[in-house]
Design a protein around this motif. Structure first.
Motif, mmCIF file in Angstrom:
data_model
loop_
_atom_site.group_PDB
_atom_site.id
_atom_site.type_symbol
_atom_site.label_atom_id
_atom_site.label_comp_id
_atom_site.label_asym_id
_atom_site.label_seq_id
_atom_site.Cartn_x
_atom_site.Cartn_y
_atom_site.Cartn_z
ATOM 1 N N ALA A 16 26.482 36.736 38.745
ATOM 2 C CA ALA A 16 27.171 37.998 39.018
ATOM 3 C C ALA A 16 28.684 37.886 38.842
ATOM 4 O O ALA A 16 29.319 38.779 38.280
ATOM 5 C CB ALA A 16 26.832 38.486 40.427
ATOM 6 N N VAL A 19 29.619 37.897 35.132
ATOM 7 C CA VAL A 19 29.441 39.229 34.551
ATOM 8 C C VAL A 19 30.546 40.161 35.041
ATOM 9 O O VAL A 19 31.109 40.930 34.258
ATOM 10 C CB VAL A 19 28.039 39.792 34.887
ATOM 11 N N GLN A 20 30.885 40.079 36.311
ATOM 12 C CA GLN A 20 31.949 40.933 36.843
ATOM 13 C C GLN A 20 33.271 40.661 36.123
ATOM 14 O O GLN A 20 33.985 41.592 35.758
ATOM 15 C CB GLN A 20 32.112 40.716 38.342
ATOM 16 N N LEU A 25 33.329 44.953 36.214
ATOM 17 C CA LEU A 25 32.539 45.890 37.023
ATOM 18 C C LEU A 25 33.113 45.980 38.421
ATOM 19 O O LEU A 25 33.699 45.033 38.939
ATOM 20 C CB LEU A 25 31.085 45.421 37.101
ATOM 21 N N GLU A 27 33.188 46.171 42.495
ATOM 22 C CA GLU A 27 32.531 45.353 43.521
ATOM 23 C C GLU A 27 31.210 45.969 43.990
ATOM 24 O O GLU A 27 30.202 45.259 44.097
ATOM 25 C CB GLU A 27 33.481 45.130 44.699
ATOM 26 N N ILE A 30 28.495 45.418 41.199
ATOM 27 C CA ILE A 30 28.087 44.023 41.036
ATOM 28 C C ILE A 30 27.324 43.545 42.274
ATOM 29 O O ILE A 30 26.411 42.730 42.165
ATOM 30 C CB ILE A 30 29.293 43.110 40.687
ATOM 31 N N THR A 31 27.662 44.074 43.445
ATOM 32 C CA THR A 31 26.929 43.715 44.663
ATOM 33 C C THR A 31 25.482 44.198 44.572
ATOM 34 O O THR A 31 24.552 43.452 44.890
ATOM 35 C CB THR A 31 27.613 44.308 45.908
ATOM 36 N N GLY A 34 23.823 42.228 41.545
ATOM 37 C CA GLY A 34 23.704 40.812 41.881
ATOM 38 C C GLY A 34 22.672 40.555 42.959
ATOM 39 O O GLY A 34 22.134 39.449 43.054
ATOM 40 N N VAL A 86 23.169 43.043 32.947
ATOM 41 C CA VAL A 86 23.211 44.331 33.646
ATOM 42 C C VAL A 86 21.925 45.102 33.381
ATOM 43 O O VAL A 86 21.298 45.632 34.309
ATOM 44 C CB VAL A 86 24.447 45.163 33.213
#
Length: 146
Positions: A16, A19-20, A25, A27, A30-31, A34, A86
């Motif tokens: 994650a 990728v972020q 992306l 938070e 991504i949370t 992820g 994603v």
């Protein structure tokens, strides 16, 4: 180009945080992504072929030029590894939450989450997520009509 699945590809090497950083992306997005549990042994989403995708989009009354743009922006697990990460997690998120009231699940907002630097593939990724999930949406309807 035929169907694509995510077995053994560069996206499986990402986490994650990577990728972020690459996609920038937010938070919350991504949370959510992820935190998606990928089923053991899952090979991830299978995308329809270009021909099948075109037919599906045509049935949805998507204009020919827009259908062409979506198909030209087909994500690849090897060429677009962060975007495939994603797509894979959004696919599993949607499949896992089918039938759950929308107010009970967080909104990963994939269509709004991807920045412009992700180009056409990022701009159309949410369409490919929907096309990948479609077979799961259709299954209960097929079973009901047996």
């Amino acid at each position: 180009m035929g169907p694509t699945n995510s077995s053994e590809h560069a996206a499986s090497q990402l986490d994650a945080a990577m990728v972020q950083r690459e996609l920038q992306l937010s938070e919350p997005v991504i949370t959510i992504l992820g935190g998606v549990d990928l089923p053991v042994g899952s090979c991830g989403p299978t995308l329809p072929s270009d021909t099948e995708a075109n037919t599906l989009l045509e049935h949805l009354d998507v204009e020919a030029a827009d259908r062409g743009a979506v198909i030209a922006a087909r994500p690849s697990s090897t060429r677009h590894s962060a975007l495939w990460w994603v797509l894979d997690r959004a696919y599993h998120f949607l499949v896992a939450n089918m039938g759950v009231p929308p107010e009970s699940t967080p909104d990963p907002a994939i269509g709004r989450a991807l920045p412009t630097h992700t180009g056409p593939v990022g701009r159309h990724l949410h369409v490919w997520v929907c096309l990948a999930v479609l077979r799961h949406v259709r299954l209960p309807h097929r079973i009901r009509h047996l």
